[in-house]
Enzyme design. Structure first.
Site, short mmCIF file in Angstrom:
data_model
loop_
_atom_site.label_atom_id
_atom_site.label_comp_id
_atom_site.label_asym_id
_atom_site.label_seq_id
_atom_site.Cartn_x
_atom_site.Cartn_y
_atom_site.Cartn_z
CG HIS A 297 -1.47 0.55 -3.23
ND1 HIS A 297 -0.25 0.59 -3.52
CD2 HIS A 297 -2.08 1.04 -4.25
CE1 HIS A 297 0.06 1.26 -4.68
NE2 HIS A 297 -1.28 1.41 -5.39
CG HIS A 351 10.76 -2.85 -2.52
ND1 HIS A 351 10.43 -3.67 -3.67
CD2 HIS A 351 10.05 -1.76 -2.86
CE1 HIS A 351 9.57 -2.80 -4.64
NE2 HIS A 351 9.66 -1.59 -3.94
CG ASP A 406 6.03 3.45 1.93
OD1 ASP A 406 5.54 4.48 1.32
OD2 ASP A 406 5.88 2.27 1.44
#
EC number: 2.3.3.16
Length: 470
Positions: A297, A351, A406
């Site tokens: 996560h 994603h 990220d």
């Protein structure tokens, strides 16, 4: 004497502004609640038995991915537009939310107001909220968290320290105290949850700054005292020891865009689930932090950064000139195909929901371009951005060949000298509390019940589906 009198006048004015802002926040919340409640009543009365989705066996065994089973008000992930905070895209938030004087990035306080009320705050309301948060930064509560963190083993992870610090703050929970004293009920739970959320938002920056200095200097203390003249993000950055106002602006952006990501991710759902048992917001958010600490996560940006650093080392080892764009593109393309052909994935790309470039990536990239980043890591991530979608499309095994948030956040932090990778998830958690706490308050305002889904065993599924097929 005059200085003391002026200080007192500013203090009284600040208290009035803070009180007014809190009253206005509650008024906006109640107004929206009344509007939403009519919709909820109509939905349940007229369409209560409608199916939102079918839960397949694959979905049940696959982490419940794709199952719609939660109502979460602060944000929604749009496959085409990215995250929407109360209906607003990242770009709209950057344009519409109040900013620091001379700044271009939204203030996190403004983002919190939006997530909590569903309305864009005025500059005066944001100033009032900032004054309210400074007022709530209780030294006694913060000292309790400081003492608890100082008692941890020296090698304790920063996320362990953050979770412990939040639990130490729980001793000052107004929600827990009111419930224990029999002074709260279903109609007032939300107000106590809001009180705890504001207190937590006021105190966690100091706790997080202490954890940073514990990580860098070995002491659970602040590099600089809290300054009530500064906004939430700038004050946090200064308490960490950063005096560069450009970095303060970076923190405003970082803490705003990471504030929420709808309700199904581990940290948001954990916080929601624990709070559904009427655990106070401190207990719920500490549990959410423990979920965020999991490598699947909260560690994605560290994995991306490690990948970029390894690419940087390989480029240097192979004698590739970082300033020769064509040579750099060719080298990175070769490295990428080697990675993909070995069965690995490219960190920071793809994603689960989005089907375009993550707007959170775009706003971080634009920040770097606007502030004229010229370091090797930024050149590297920028070059990868120019070639990667084409390579991944040609490879043909990803539904979304574009970068996510990220892919850039670690580069942003490294540029300003924040190189302690173990600390990055603390920043993530500090930001994410804004969304998940807004979700908790709204769950209590809407009277959401205890979560209790049904589970099933493999044996029962086998008896139902396999026995009949033999």
């Amino acid at each position: 004497m005059r200085a003391v009198r002026c200080s007192l006048i500013r203090g009284v004015a600040g208290l009035r502004m803070a009180s007014s802002a809190l009253d206005e926040m509650k008024e906006q919340m109640l107004r929206r609640w009344k509007e939403d409640q009519k919709k909820i009543d109509d939905l349940r009365k007229k369409h209560g038995h409608e199916k939102l989705c079918d839960a397949t066996i694959d979905a049940v065994y696959g982490g419940m991915r794709g199952i719609t089973g939660l109502v979460y008000e602060p944000s929604l992930l749009d496959p085409a537009e990215g995250i929407r905070f109360r209906g607003l895209t990242i770009l709209e938030c950057q344009e519409m939310l109040p900013k620091a004087p001379g700044g271009k990035e939204p203030l996190p306080e403004a983002m919190f107001w939006l997530l909590m009320t569903g309305e864009v705050p005025t500059e005066e309301q944001v100033r009032g909220l900032n004054a309210e948060l400074h007022r709530r930064a209780d030294p006694e509560a913060i000292a309790a968290a400081q003492k608890a963190i100082a008692a941890l083993p020296r090698n304790a992870h920063p996320m362990t320290a953050f979770s412990v610090g939040v639990l130490a703050l729980q001793s000052y929970s107004k929600f827990a105290a009111a419930y224990a004293a029999g002074k709260s009920n279903k109609k007032t739970y939300w107000e106590y949850a809001l009180e705890d959320s504001l207190d937590m938002l006021a105190r966690t920056p100091t706790v997080a700054a202490m954890i940073y200095n514990r990580e860098t200097k070995g002491q659970v203390e602040l590099a600089a005292p809290s300054n009530s003249d500064l906004d939430w993000a700038a004050n946090f950055a200064k308490m960490m020891g950063y005096q560069d106002e450009e970095f303060w602006e970076c923190m405003r952006l970082y803490l705003s865009v990471h504030a929420d990501h709808e309700g199904g991710n581990v940290s948001a759902h954990t916080t929601t689930l624990v709070a559904s048992a009427l655990s106070d917001p401190y207990l719920a958010f500490s549990a959410g932090l423990n979920g965020l600490a999991g490598p699947l996560h909260g560690l994605a940006n560290q994995e991306v950064l490690n990948y970029l650093l390894s690419m940087q080392e390989r480029v240097k080892a192979d004698g590739v000139n970082m300033h020769d764009e064509a040579a750099l593109e060719k080298a990175l393309s070769n490295y990428t195909w080697e990675l993909l052909n070995s069965g690995q994935v490219v960190p920071g790309y793809g994603h689960a929901v989005l089907r375009k470039v993550d707007p959170r990536y775009t706003c971080q990239r634009n920040f770097c371009l606007r502030h004229k980043f010229d370091d090797d890591l930024f050149k590297l991530v920028n070059t990868i951005y120019s070639i990667m979608p084409g390579i991944l499309k040609e490879h043909g095994k990803t539904k979304n060949p574009y970068p996510n948030v990220d892919a850039h956040s670690g580069v942003l932090l490294q540029h300003y000298g924040l190189t302690e990778q173990n600390y990055y998830t603390v920043l993530f958690g500090l930001s994410r509390q804004m969304g998940v706490l807004a979700g908790v308050v709204w769950d209590r305002l809407q009277g959401r019940p205890l979560e209790r889904p049904k589970s099933i065993t493999t044996e029962m599924l086998a008896k139902k589906y396999l026995c009949n097929s033999l």
